[in-house]
Design a protein around this motif. Structure first.
Motif, PDB file in Angstrom:
ATOM      1  N   GLU A  35      -9.507   1.927  -9.132  1.00 23.13           N
ATOM      2  CA  GLU A  35      -9.114   2.056  -9.780  1.00 23.13           C
ATOM      3  C   GLU A  35      -9.018   2.819 -11.726  1.00 23.13           C
ATOM      4  O   GLU A  35      -8.920   3.955 -12.176  1.00 23.13           O
ATOM      5  CB  GLU A  35      -6.689   2.144  -9.795  1.00 23.13           C
ATOM      6  CG  GLU A  35      -7.535   0.995  -9.986  1.00 23.13           C
ATOM      7  CD  GLU A  35      -7.467  -0.364  -9.744  1.00 23.13           C
ATOM      8  OE1 GLU A  35      -6.651  -1.590 -10.666  1.00 23.13           O
ATOM      9  OE2 GLU A  35      -7.965  -0.650  -9.250  1.00 23.13           O
ATOM     10  N   HIS A  79      -2.179   5.781   3.850  1.00 21.66           N
ATOM     11  CA  HIS A  79      -1.590   4.213   4.330  1.00 21.66           C
ATOM     12  C   HIS A  79      -0.451   4.209   4.749  1.00 21.66           C
ATOM     13  O   HIS A  79       0.578   4.931   4.773  1.00 21.66           O
ATOM     14  CB  HIS A  79      -1.644   3.745   2.091  1.00 21.66           C
ATOM     15  CG  HIS A  79      -2.130   2.738   2.318  1.00 21.66           C
ATOM     16  ND1 HIS A  79      -3.149   2.363   1.164  1.00 21.66           N
ATOM     17  CD2 HIS A  79      -1.691   1.389   3.121  1.00 21.66           C
ATOM     18  CE1 HIS A  79      -2.999   0.975   1.695  1.00 21.66           C
ATOM     19  NE2 HIS A  79      -2.076   0.624   2.157  1.00 21.66           N
ATOM     20  N   SER A 131       3.171   1.936   4.327  1.00 21.96           N
ATOM     21  CA  SER A 131       4.274   1.332   3.067  1.00 21.96           C
ATOM     22  C   SER A 131       4.173  -0.070   3.838  1.00 21.96           C
ATOM     23  O   SER A 131       4.437  -0.697   2.886  1.00 21.96           O
ATOM     24  CB  SER A 131       5.386   2.069   3.255  1.00 21.96           C
ATOM     25  OG  SER A 131       5.677   3.406   3.228  1.00 21.96           O
ATOM     26  N   VAL A 182       0.056  -1.111  -0.450  1.00 22.34           N
ATOM     27  CA  VAL A 182       0.603   0.514  -0.044  1.00 22.34           C
ATOM     28  C   VAL A 182       0.166   0.823  -1.944  1.00 22.34           C
ATOM     29  O   VAL A 182      -0.599   2.235  -2.357  1.00 22.34           O
ATOM     30  CB  VAL A 182       1.788   1.253  -0.142  1.00 22.34           C
ATOM     31  CG1 VAL A 182       2.703   0.716  -0.543  1.00 22.34           C
ATOM     32  CG2 VAL A 182       1.073   2.520   0.234  1.00 22.34           C
ATOM     33  N   MET A 183       0.212  -0.030  -2.620  1.00 22.26           N
ATOM     34  CA  MET A 183       0.141   0.368  -3.943  1.00 22.26           C
ATOM     35  C   MET A 183      -1.077   0.559  -3.999  1.00 22.26           C
ATOM     36  O   MET A 183      -1.497   1.447  -5.396  1.00 22.26           O
ATOM     37  CB  MET A 183       0.181  -0.825  -5.044  1.00 22.26           C
ATOM     38  CG  MET A 183       2.062  -0.381  -5.407  1.00 22.26           C
ATOM     39  SD  MET A 183       2.293   0.984  -6.092  1.00 22.26           S
ATOM     40  CE  MET A 183       1.324   0.627  -7.876  1.00 22.26           C
ATOM     41  N   SER A 193      -3.646   2.681  -2.262  1.00 26.95           N
ATOM     42  CA  SER A 193      -3.731   3.756  -3.218  1.00 26.95           C
ATOM     43  C   SER A 193      -3.133   4.554  -3.520  1.00 26.95           C
ATOM     44  O   SER A 193      -3.674   5.652  -4.283  1.00 26.95           O
ATOM     45  CB  SER A 193      -3.163   4.601  -1.191  1.00 26.95           C
ATOM     46  OG  SER A 193      -4.091   4.109  -0.070  1.00 26.95           O
ATOM     47  N   ILE A 194      -1.691   3.791  -3.509  1.00 26.67           N
ATOM     48  CA  ILE A 194      -0.976   4.595  -5.054  1.00 26.67           C
ATOM     49  C   ILE A 194      -1.390   4.411  -6.818  1.00 26.67           C
ATOM     50  O   ILE A 194      -1.857   5.744  -7.374  1.00 26.67           O
ATOM     51  CB  ILE A 194       0.462   4.226  -5.446  1.00 26.67           C
ATOM     52  CG1 ILE A 194       0.789   4.592  -4.126  1.00 26.67           C
ATOM     53  CG2 ILE A 194       1.136   4.524  -6.176  1.00 26.67           C
ATOM     54  CD1 ILE A 194       2.595   4.102  -3.776  1.00 26.67           C
ATOM     55  N   TYR A 234      -4.476   7.170  -6.090  1.00 26.23           N
ATOM     56  CA  TYR A 234      -4.404   8.832  -6.071  1.00 26.23           C
ATOM     57  C   TYR A 234      -4.011   8.632  -7.437  1.00 26.23           C
ATOM     58  O   TYR A 234      -3.988   9.857  -8.416  1.00 26.23           O
ATOM     59  CB  TYR A 234      -2.852   8.105  -5.269  1.00 26.23           C
ATOM     60  CG  TYR A 234      -2.016   9.872  -5.495  1.00 26.23           C
ATOM     61  CD1 TYR A 234      -2.812  11.334  -5.369  1.00 26.23           C
ATOM     62  CD2 TYR A 234      -1.144  10.529  -6.104  1.00 26.23           C
ATOM     63  CE1 TYR A 234      -2.299  11.985  -5.130  1.00 26.23           C
ATOM     64  CE2 TYR A 234      -0.824  10.975  -6.343  1.00 26.23           C
ATOM     65  CZ  TYR A 234      -1.191  11.881  -5.533  1.00 26.23           C
ATOM     66  OH  TYR A 234       0.029  13.399  -6.349  1.00 26.23           O
ATOM     67  N   GLU A 235      -3.235   7.585  -8.362  1.00 28.83           N
ATOM     68  CA  GLU A 235      -2.480   8.197  -9.773  1.00 28.83           C
ATOM     69  C   GLU A 235      -4.207   8.227 -10.844  1.00 28.83           C
ATOM     70  O   GLU A 235      -3.864   9.803 -11.770  1.00 28.83           O
ATOM     71  CB  GLU A 235      -1.472   7.175 -10.370  1.00 28.83           C
ATOM     72  CG  GLU A 235      -0.370   6.730  -9.643  1.00 28.83           C
ATOM     73  CD  GLU A 235       0.645   5.954 -10.211  1.00 28.83           C
ATOM     74  OE1 GLU A 235      -0.014   4.541 -10.574  1.00 28.83           O
ATOM     75  OE2 GLU A 235       1.641   6.167  -9.710  1.00 28.83           O
ATOM     76  N   ILE A 284      -2.297  13.124  -0.398  1.00 29.08           N
ATOM     77  CA  ILE A 284      -1.720  11.087  -0.274  1.00 29.08           C
ATOM     78  C   ILE A 284      -0.717  11.306   0.926  1.00 29.08           C
ATOM     79  O   ILE A 284      -0.148  12.370   0.290  1.00 29.08           O
ATOM     80  CB  ILE A 284      -1.688  10.270  -1.278  1.00 29.08           C
ATOM     81  CG1 ILE A 284      -1.803   8.500  -1.367  1.00 29.08           C
ATOM     82  CG2 ILE A 284      -0.695  10.848  -1.911  1.00 29.08           C
ATOM     83  CD1 ILE A 284      -0.700   7.658  -2.581  1.00 29.08           C
ATOM     84  N   ILE A 287       1.954   8.934   2.574  1.00 22.27           N
ATOM     85  CA  ILE A 287       2.306   7.225   2.821  1.00 22.27           C
ATOM     86  C   ILE A 287       2.915   7.734   4.008  1.00 22.27           C
ATOM     87  O   ILE A 287       4.329   8.374   3.902  1.00 22.27           O
ATOM     88  CB  ILE A 287       3.033   7.318   1.673  1.00 22.27           C
ATOM     89  CG1 ILE A 287       1.476   7.091   0.508  1.00 22.27           C
ATOM     90  CG2 ILE A 287       3.761   5.917   2.030  1.00 22.27           C
ATOM     91  CD1 ILE A 287       2.458   6.997  -0.564  1.00 22.27           C
TER      92      ILE A 287
END
Length: 306
Positions: free
Chosen positions: A228, A242, A244, A251-252, A254-255, A258-259, A270, A272
């Motif tokens: 990231e 992903h 939750s 899952v964070m 992937s988040i 993505y961010e 994405i 979820i």
């Protein structure tokens, strides 16, 4: 006659048939970053085929029939926490699905950093991923694909490797030895399924971090492999999926990726799902989650690649 015999023998040594169509050695001229040891590759099959101690990285080739081909290709990186490869469940099974959609697939059997055959363990998977991308790109005409429509996907730790290639494709991690090594190793798109992304607390998957970095978890390496933090405007378009309730890889992961993609205006999608846990693969018999591959193929169709 003798010359023909040796030519055929060379082909047999570098590629042989299996339950895919062909298995290609990634480094027929000699595997880099490797020393002689008494280690040998072995596997366990309890429904999931797990491959350990990879010594000779390969690509297993799966091609759709000519009437189905759409020009896209995907290199698949099975997961396994950088300790083993979940070779069928997160590799060859998915390759067959891709073929049914007209997409060529290449399952990557990459080296695992806990091997004592390796000189610098953490870089070996990336070396294999870069060479795999360059090989497939060099053989695009042979395989009936576009050299500009080659993506890489990965599951779990394989997702980390795919994301590492997507952010470190320009890094020089091995000395060029063939003309193909001058080709770009940049994937044209990324598909990341419940991926390990970060090596930083509190969301790092400790097993993957331990196995990848072995005893070298320095702050520099943690940052280098926290993907990231490596995203820029040239990172390929990315699809993420992903659950939750994933207790293995939060899952964070992937988040966060993505961010970072959105911050750099990289096209990304994405999905979820509330339930599914870790390692759901194709999610067969898992209700709503089993539709994630439909979302993936819709996304792939929407990609505007040159």
């Amino acid at each position: 006659m003798i010359r023909t015999f040796y030519f055929i023998l060379l082909l047999l040594c570098s590629a042989h048939s299996s339950f895919g169509q062909t298995i290609v050695k990634l480094w027929p001229e000699g595997v880099p970053n490797q020393k002689i040891s008494d280690e040998a590759e072995y596997s366990e099959n309890t429904g999931i085929l797990k491959i350990f101690n990879v010594q000779d990285p390969t690509l297993e080739v799966f091609l759709p029939s000519k009437t189905l081909r759409i020009g896209k290709a995907v290199i698949i990186c099975p997961g396994g926490g950088y300790r083993y490869l979940s070779y069928n469940f997160e590799g060859t099974d998915f390759a067959k699905l891709l073929n049914s959609k007209g997409i060529a697939a290449f399952v990557l059997k990459y080296r695992l950093p806990d091997s004592k055959s390796l000189i610098t363990p953490n870089i070996a998977p990336l070396q294999d991923a870069q060479r795999a991308m360059r090989y497939v790109r060099s053989q695009a005409e042979t395989y009936g694909i576009s050299p500009n429509q080659i993506g890489i996907m990965g599951f779990s730790a394989g997702g980390h490797l795919a994301a590492t290639l997507g952010t470190h494709y320009n890094d020089t991690v091995y000395e060029p030895t063939t003309p193909m090594d001058s080709l770009s190793a940049r994937p044209d798109f990324l598909v990341l399924a419940y991926p390990v992304i970060t090596m930083k607390e509190p969301y790092a998957h400790k097993g993957s971090r331990r196995n990848l970095l072995v005893q070298e978890a320095t702050s520099d390496l943690i940052e280098f492999y926290s993907n990231e933090l490596q995203v820029d405007e040239n990172t390929p378009p990315t699809f993420l999926v992903h659950a939750s309730d994933d207790k293995g890889v939060p899952v964070m992961n992937s988040i966060l990726f993505y961010e970072a993609l959105k911050q750099h205006d990289v096209p990304a999608e994405i999905h979820i799902y509330p339930k599914g846990g870790h390692g759901f693969g194709l999610a067969i018999k898992k209700g709503h989650l089993s539709t994630w591959t439909d979302r993936l193929f819709e996304w792939m169709e929407s990609l505007e690649l040159e």
